[in-house]
Write a protein that holds these residues in place. Structure first.
Motif, short mmCIF file in Angstrom:
data_model
loop_
_atom_site.label_atom_id
_atom_site.label_comp_id
_atom_site.label_asym_id
_atom_site.label_seq_id
_atom_site.Cartn_x
_atom_site.Cartn_y
_atom_site.Cartn_z
N VAL A 421 9.85 -10.47 -4.19
CA VAL A 421 9.62 -10.42 -2.75
C VAL A 421 8.17 -10.62 -2.75
O VAL A 421 7.88 -9.35 -3.48
CB VAL A 421 9.90 -9.83 -1.89
CG1 VAL A 421 9.45 -10.52 -0.33
CG2 VAL A 421 11.90 -10.24 -1.94
N CYS A 422 7.36 -11.21 -2.40
CA CYS A 422 5.49 -11.23 -2.05
C CYS A 422 5.50 -11.00 -0.60
O CYS A 422 5.33 -11.94 -0.47
CB CYS A 422 5.42 -12.61 -2.87
SG CYS A 422 4.88 -11.98 -5.16
N PHE A 423 4.43 -9.93 -0.31
CA PHE A 423 4.53 -9.23 1.42
C PHE A 423 2.93 -9.61 1.21
O PHE A 423 2.65 -9.20 1.17
CB PHE A 423 5.97 -8.96 1.53
CG PHE A 423 5.88 -8.94 3.02
CD1 PHE A 423 7.23 -8.95 3.85
CD2 PHE A 423 4.70 -8.26 4.15
CE1 PHE A 423 7.46 -8.97 4.89
CE2 PHE A 423 4.86 -8.11 5.71
CZ PHE A 423 6.67 -8.38 5.30
N THR A 424 2.82 -10.76 2.06
CA THR A 424 1.16 -9.91 2.63
C THR A 424 1.45 -9.93 4.21
O THR A 424 1.82 -9.83 4.86
CB THR A 424 0.57 -11.99 2.58
OG1 THR A 424 0.19 -12.55 3.35
CG2 THR A 424 0.43 -12.63 1.25
N THR A 425 0.44 -9.06 4.38
CA THR A 425 -0.13 -8.27 5.41
C THR A 425 -0.88 -7.91 5.98
O THR A 425 -2.19 -7.95 4.92
CB THR A 425 1.26 -7.48 5.39
OG1 THR A 425 1.02 -6.62 6.76
CG2 THR A 425 0.50 -5.53 4.20
N GLY A 426 -1.80 -8.21 6.91
CA GLY A 426 -3.07 -7.78 7.55
C GLY A 426 -2.72 -6.93 8.21
O GLY A 426 -4.25 -6.11 8.52
N ARG A 427 -1.78 -5.99 8.97
CA ARG A 427 -2.15 -5.27 10.00
C ARG A 427 -0.93 -4.13 9.11
O ARG A 427 -1.19 -2.87 10.19
CB ARG A 427 -0.90 -5.13 11.01
CG ARG A 427 -1.75 -6.76 11.76
CD ARG A 427 -2.83 -6.40 12.76
NE ARG A 427 -2.85 -5.48 13.72
CZ ARG A 427 -3.54 -4.98 14.07
NH1 ARG A 427 -4.89 -4.96 14.04
NH2 ARG A 427 -3.48 -3.98 15.44
N GLY A 428 -0.36 -4.61 8.03
CA GLY A 428 0.27 -3.30 7.64
C GLY A 428 1.81 -3.59 7.05
O GLY A 428 2.34 -3.76 8.65
N SER A 429 2.91 -2.99 6.88
CA SER A 429 4.00 -3.34 6.53
C SER A 429 4.58 -1.90 5.83
O SER A 429 4.18 -1.84 4.95
CB SER A 429 4.78 -4.51 6.06
OG SER A 429 5.90 -5.17 5.39
N ASN A 444 -7.15 -6.81 3.86
CA ASN A 444 -8.45 -6.63 3.97
C ASN A 444 -8.11 -5.20 3.79
O ASN A 444 -7.82 -4.13 4.13
CB ASN A 444 -8.84 -6.30 5.72
CG ASN A 444 -8.25 -5.60 6.07
OD1 ASN A 444 -7.95 -4.71 6.46
ND2 ASN A 444 -6.89 -6.16 7.14
N THR A 445 -9.34 -5.18 2.87
CA THR A 445 -9.61 -3.45 2.84
C THR A 445 -10.20 -1.89 3.70
O THR A 445 -8.45 -1.03 3.37
CB THR A 445 -10.68 -3.19 2.27
OG1 THR A 445 -11.05 -4.22 1.06
CG2 THR A 445 -11.14 -1.83 1.73
N PRO A 446 -9.97 -2.07 4.70
CA PRO A 446 -9.66 -1.30 5.89
C PRO A 446 -8.27 -1.00 6.11
O PRO A 446 -7.54 0.78 5.41
CB PRO A 446 -10.42 -1.55 7.23
CG PRO A 446 -11.77 -2.38 6.66
CD PRO A 446 -10.39 -3.15 5.83
N MET A 447 -7.23 -1.84 6.64
CA MET A 447 -5.98 -1.76 5.74
C MET A 447 -5.49 -1.73 5.02
O MET A 447 -4.93 -0.39 5.29
CB MET A 447 -5.04 -2.72 6.78
CG MET A 447 -3.77 -2.80 6.63
SD MET A 447 -2.53 -3.03 5.10
CE MET A 447 -3.51 -3.85 5.02
N MET A 451 -3.38 2.11 4.68
CA MET A 451 -1.70 1.81 3.98
C MET A 451 -1.49 2.55 2.84
O MET A 451 -0.76 1.27 2.31
CB MET A 451 -1.24 1.13 4.66
CG MET A 451 -1.28 1.32 6.28
SD MET A 451 -0.36 0.29 7.37
CE MET A 451 1.39 0.50 6.80
N SER A 452 -2.37 2.85 2.08
CA SER A 452 -2.21 2.50 0.43
C SER A 452 -1.28 3.37 -0.54
O SER A 452 -0.29 2.75 -0.97
CB SER A 452 -3.57 3.32 -0.03
OG SER A 452 -4.14 4.62 0.26
N ASP A 453 -0.91 3.65 0.64
CA ASP A 453 0.66 4.48 -0.23
C ASP A 453 1.35 2.94 -0.17
O ASP A 453 2.48 3.45 -1.04
CB ASP A 453 1.32 5.42 0.65
CG ASP A 453 0.05 6.99 0.67
OD1 ASP A 453 -0.45 6.86 -0.34
OD2 ASP A 453 -0.16 8.40 1.19
#
Length: 510
Positions: A421-429, A444-447, A451-453
């Motif tokens: 699965v490839c899952f894109t997100t802008g708010r975080g998942s 986006n980089t700020p998110m 949430m880099s973990d």
């Protein structure tokens, strides 16, 4: 993208709006309008480039995304307060952009290290599945899976990724001939057949509508060394069933542990394309980058499954143009019509989307969201349309009819055979989708930094202008190959994926 200043992104020469690359203060001068912003513009939100009269269409990506609810002036913040949904009459052209993929030469086809199954399909993981036929057997299934969380037990089976219970809330009190029943049985047997599952145990209560034996017969599955079944009523209660199931899973683990990875062509990858927690940048960075990676996979003979029918609504005309033939285009439009009827009879509408978080991230209407979401499919020819959880047999880009709800949509794709699965997100998942590894892709980089973990790869540099879509897409493609070969995703490191099995419940529960 035709213009990228320090403040705004302008995506098309005919667009009426631009996207804020950062928070813009009220009164800040904007070169694009040769004037000042008339309101604060949050990061990712829309600012008007030209005057728009009330009732006038608003364009983004060169397409209509809504209608002005009031007069809009250059520099205005454009969002839910002054732009709304509009009925769009789309002109559906069939197959005009359907082109044979530019396949790589046979000697150049990439490979990954996968598990070749007796069916001929190839897995990226090797799980033992415990599958409940009905909610009444869910507790037993969960208890058996919990037993095998013991690391000392699992050390005896180093070639198995784990034991996972797939439990749900249905399986009884429904019409055994209805649409929803077909969805459920296709989903349950599809998980057992998924190439990431090395062996499976079905557990029922015994008296439910969804009888395991009948379900297996209906879907041409036979019990044996890798597929077995039992019922709590037949064995004599919870405790005895748990004991019997633990013993059965021990046998299944022994069989699955004999499996080994071997070099396999990328044509054996079946990748689910998903987006969740989208923002305005999803359709600008992460989704088109995933689309580029999808096109690369298709060139190597792989399969990419686009889904979430309510989230391509308003953009389906872009897919009918790429349909391999008129029948495929018409099948896609038939699913759109089904959804219009489905939402109507449930007193809902397809613009019951975007969500609160989507809107906070700058998306205003489903038209805007869909035009960004469809970018995950790249530019490849559309080769097939499938109903929910149907086995996917075609290669290349295909479409599966699913809800926009992410766990339900991915459940259908995995049941259809997706092994990654490839899952894109802008708010975080934070979701995982056992038995398929899930690659999270930030828009986006700020998110991503927050949430880099949880996020595997960042496409925010597309927004800043430090990376192209093709460069980011190539990075995604290389990560797909590594993950398919056994490298762990962030969600796998956290152990996510036990709770995201959600079959689509359609129809009356009686």
């Amino acid at each position: 993208m035709i213009y990228n200043s320090t403040a705004l992104l302008v995506l098309g020469q005919d667009d009426d709006i631009a996207i804020a690359r950062r928070d813009i203060a009220q009164g800040e001068h904007l070169d694009e309008i040769d004037g000042a912003s008339r309101a604060p513009i949050p990061f990712g939100h829309k600012v008007a480039l030209r005057p728009l009269a009330q009732g006038q269409p608003v364009r983004k990506y060169g397409q209509t995304i809504g209608i002005a609810k009031a007069d809009i002036l250059p520099g205005d913040h454009v969002h839910t307060h002054n732009m709304g949904m509009t009925d769009v009459t789309l002109h559906h052209e069939y197959s005009v952009d359907a082109r044979e993929p530019d396949y790589v030469a046979p000697e150049a086809v990439r490979s990954f290290m996968g598990y070749k199954r007796a069916s001929g399909r190839v897995g990226t993981r090797n799980y033992v599945a415990i599958i409940s036929s009905v909610n009444c057997s869910a507790t037993v299934c969960r208890a058996v899976a919990e037993h095998f969380k013991d690391r000392e037990i699992m050390r005896r089976y180093p070639n198995v990724d784990g034991v996972v219970a797939f439990i749900h809330g249905s399986g009884c009190s429904s019409n055994g001939y209805a649409e929803g029943y077909s969805y459920l049985t296709r989903t349950l047997t599809g998980y057992a057949r998924n190439p990431n599952v090395g062996a499976a145990l079905f557990i029922g209560l015994g008296c439910e509508t969804n009888q395991v034996t009948l379900m297996l017969e209906e879907h041409a599955m036979q019990t044996g060394a890798r597929i077995c079944q039992m019922s709590t009523q037949g064995i004599g209660g919870t405790r005895k069933t748990i004991e019997a199931a633990i013993a059965a899973v021990e046998d299944l683990l022994g069989v699955a542990n004999e499996d080994r990875r071997s070099p396999q062509p990328l044509s054996e990858l079946v990748v689910a394309l998903q987006c969740g927690g989208s923002d305005a940048y999803s359709g600008i960075s992460a989704n088109p980058a995933l689309g580029y990676a999808s096109d690369l996979l298709v060139r190597h003979g792989a399969t990419a499954i686009l889904s979430e029918t309510p989230e391509i609504y308003g953009a389906e005309h872009l897919l009918t143009r790429r349909a391999a033939d008129a029948g495929i285009a018409e099948a896609l439009l038939a699913r759109i019509d089904w959804w219009k009827h489905y939402t109507s009879r449930n007193n809902a509408e397809l613009d019951n989307n975007p969500s609160h978080g989507n809107k906070e991230g700058g998306l205003t209407t489903i038209l805007e969201k869909s035009l960004g979401a469809v970018a995950k499919g790249g530019t490849s020819r559309l080769n097939a349309v499938y109903e929910f959880a149907q086995p996917v047999t075609a290669h290349g880009l295909v479409f599966m009819d699913t809800p926009g709800n992410d766990p339900v949509a991915v459940t259908g794709q995995v049941a259809g055979g997706a092994n990654l699965v490839c899952f894109t997100t802008g708010r975080g998942s934070t979701s995982g989708f056992k038995p398929a590894p899930c690659i999270k892709i930030a828009s986006n980089t700020p998110m991503y930094e927050r949430m880099s973990d949880d996020i595997d790869i960042n496409c925010g540099d597309i927004v800043s202008g430090d990376e192209t879509i093709s460069e980011a897409g190539a990075r995604i493609f290389e990560l797909v190959v590594r993950i398919a070969s056994g490298e762990h995703t962030k969600s796998e490191d956290f152990g996510y994926g036990d709770n995201e099995f959600v079959p689509w419940v359609v129809g009356a529960v009686m």
